[in-house]
Motif scaffolding. Structure first.
Motif, PDB file in Angstrom:
ATOM      1  N   CYS A 299      44.549  30.083  46.116  1.00 46.61           N
ATOM      2  CA  CYS A 299      44.538  31.109  46.890  1.00 46.61           C
ATOM      3  C   CYS A 299      44.145  32.519  46.560  1.00 46.61           C
ATOM      4  O   CYS A 299      44.569  32.622  45.192  1.00 46.61           O
ATOM      5  N   LYS A 300      43.434  33.341  47.010  1.00 46.95           N
ATOM      6  CA  LYS A 300      43.000  34.458  46.713  1.00 46.95           C
ATOM      7  C   LYS A 300      44.003  35.553  47.595  1.00 46.95           C
ATOM      8  O   LYS A 300      43.990  35.195  48.950  1.00 46.95           O
TER       9      LYS A 300
ATOM     10  N   ASN B 294      44.117  38.337  50.130  1.00 46.74           N
ATOM     11  CA  ASN B 294      42.958  39.023  50.775  1.00 46.74           C
ATOM     12  C   ASN B 294      43.165  40.651  50.424  1.00 46.74           C
ATOM     13  O   ASN B 294      44.149  41.056  50.696  1.00 46.74           O
TER      14      ASN B 294
ATOM     15  N   THR C 224      43.934  40.127  37.894  1.00 46.77           N
ATOM     16  CA  THR C 224      42.741  40.236  37.256  1.00 46.77           C
ATOM     17  C   THR C 224      42.860  41.734  36.732  1.00 46.77           C
ATOM     18  O   THR C 224      43.576  42.485  37.138  1.00 46.77           O
TER      19      THR C 224
ATOM     20  N   GLN D  46      43.180  42.454  41.292  1.00 42.39           N
ATOM     21  CA  GLN D  46      43.438  41.148  42.393  1.00 42.39           C
ATOM     22  C   GLN D  46      44.319  40.312  42.074  1.00 42.39           C
ATOM     23  O   GLN D  46      44.638  40.120  40.930  1.00 42.39           O
ATOM     24  N   TYR D  47      44.871  39.364  42.957  1.00 43.40           N
ATOM     25  CA  TYR D  47      45.889  38.283  42.641  1.00 43.40           C
ATOM     26  C   TYR D  47      45.211  37.001  43.292  1.00 43.40           C
ATOM     27  O   TYR D  47      44.638  36.989  44.297  1.00 43.40           O
ATOM     28  N   TYR D  48      45.543  36.077  42.151  1.00 41.88           N
ATOM     29  CA  TYR D  48      45.103  34.615  42.838  1.00 41.88           C
ATOM     30  C   TYR D  48      46.219  33.581  42.469  1.00 41.88           C
ATOM     31  O   TYR D  48      47.250  33.732  41.635  1.00 41.88           O
TER      32      TYR D  48
ATOM     33  N   ALA E 182      39.296  32.979  38.311  1.00 40.34           N
ATOM     34  CA  ALA E 182      39.431  34.466  38.907  1.00 40.34           C
ATOM     35  C   ALA E 182      38.353  35.148  38.574  1.00 40.34           C
ATOM     36  O   ALA E 182      37.810  36.154  39.066  1.00 40.34           O
TER      37      ALA E 182
ATOM     38  N   PHE F 273      35.060  34.187  40.087  1.00 44.00           N
ATOM     39  CA  PHE F 273      34.803  34.686  41.304  1.00 44.00           C
ATOM     40  C   PHE F 273      34.617  36.195  41.296  1.00 44.00           C
ATOM     41  O   PHE F 273      33.747  36.830  42.181  1.00 44.00           O
ATOM     42  N   GLU F 274      35.217  37.096  40.279  1.00 44.66           N
ATOM     43  CA  GLU F 274      34.863  38.463  40.025  1.00 44.66           C
ATOM     44  C   GLU F 274      33.370  38.849  39.889  1.00 44.66           C
ATOM     45  O   GLU F 274      32.528  39.477  40.315  1.00 44.66           O
TER      46      GLU F 274
END
Length: 318
Positions: free
Chosen positions: A205-206, A208, A273, A277-279, A305, A308-309
């Motif tokens: 999950c990311k 949001n 990250t 951001q959090y995953y 992560a 995705f970035e």
């Protein structure tokens, strides 16, 4: 059928029933007593905290109908002689050659050992074991179940591994697109779950960014971007799990970029990250993890992560 060979050992304690998906067992025999005794003897059997779910067929025709309807049978206990002297052999061949089911473990059982010689049957048919009914004591039946279901479990893991590898290969053609990163994450997650765990339920999950606040006590929307098992059809949706939210809030307060917690056989891994951001990697029914396993899960969170970035930056610059 005599009772003494199935109930030769006394005093076996029942294991508590766990909320885990069962192994589905298909009993194929034209003798009702065989069904009753087999179910009674195996009523308390568990492997990996998973119980057994029994299904009964009383003829070769009925067995084929049930096998055609569902593909998740782990084991078939198959009588040789039913409506014909070779009915069970026909079912075994049909299952492998026409139905193309290579995962189900097939154990032939016969009450007439001279009807189908063991060596000939094993050589000609793709079966996993061949037993005379009179030799199946309780202990031997237990041994048979452990060996057969472990083989099924491991073959199933290999199939999930192959599925994940296929997704990775497909994603490699356009590695910098957001869609490809999703496929890549899905493929790697399937491989990790198959290789490191005995569960099939996981979600990556990311958090949001639209719901991000500076407070670690505030619940954050967890968007599923890759999943297996019961979450497979929920990619793109929000993970609604109060325990996950609570643990995410706790993990966010730690200083390390990758923090994890295992609670109630569930793995929660949180990656932060460089862009804050959090995953979250969420795996149910995790069991024991070695330090190497934990390291691989951390690498997965770190690398996906980053991917995705990079994909986000590339799409924003176009």
């Amino acid at each position: 059928m005599a009772d003494e060979f199935l109930f030769a050992d006394e005093g076996v304690q029942s294991q508590p029933i766990e909320p885990q998906p069962p192994f589905h067992i298909l009993i194929v025999d034209d003798d009702e007593e065989i069904h009753v005794i087999t179910k009674m003897a195996l009523a308390d059997f568990h492997l990996d905290k998973r119980p057994l779910a029994f299904h009964s067929a009383y003829s070769a025709r009925e067995a084929k109908e049930m096998l055609a309807k569902r593909n998740d049978f782990a084991l078939m206990l198959l009588d040789v002689v039913m409506e014909s002297d070779h009915a069970g052999l026909d079912v075994a061949r049909w299952t492998r050659e026409e139905l193309k089911n290579k995962l189900i473990r097939i154990v032939l059982r016969t009450g007439q050992p001279g009807q189908a010689p063991e060596e000939e049957v094993i050589a000609k048919y793709d079966i996993d074991d061949y037993k005379e009914k009179t030799e199946l004591t309780y202990r031997k039946l237990m041994t048979l179940m452990y060996s057969s279901l472990r083989a099924f479990r491991d073959l199933q893991a290999i199939e999930h591994y192959k599925s994940g590898l296929e997704r990775i290969i497909k994603a490699s053609a356009e590695i910098f697109s957001a869609q490809s990163v999703n496929q890549l994450s899905q493929g790697i997650l399937e491989q990790l779950v198959a290789l490191l765990t005995r569960t099939q339920t996981a979600a990556y999950c990311k958090i949001n960014p639209a719901g991000y606040t500076a407070s670690a006590d505030t619940d954050q929307p967890l968007q599923i971007i890759a999943a297996t098992g019961e979450y497979t059809q929920r990619v793109g949706e929000l993970l609604k799990n109060s325990d996950a939210q609570r643990i995410v809030n706790d993990l966010r307060q730690r200083k390390e970029s990758v923090a994890y917690e295992i609670a109630d056989d569930t793995y929660y891994g949180l990656y932060k990250t460089s862009k804050s951001q959090y995953y979250l990697l969420f795996i149910k029914g995790i069991g024991e993890l070695s330090e190497t396993d934990k390291h691989l899960l951390s690498l997965f969170m770190n690398n996906t992560a980053i991917a995705f970035e990079h994909a986000t930056l590339l799409n924003n610059s176009i």
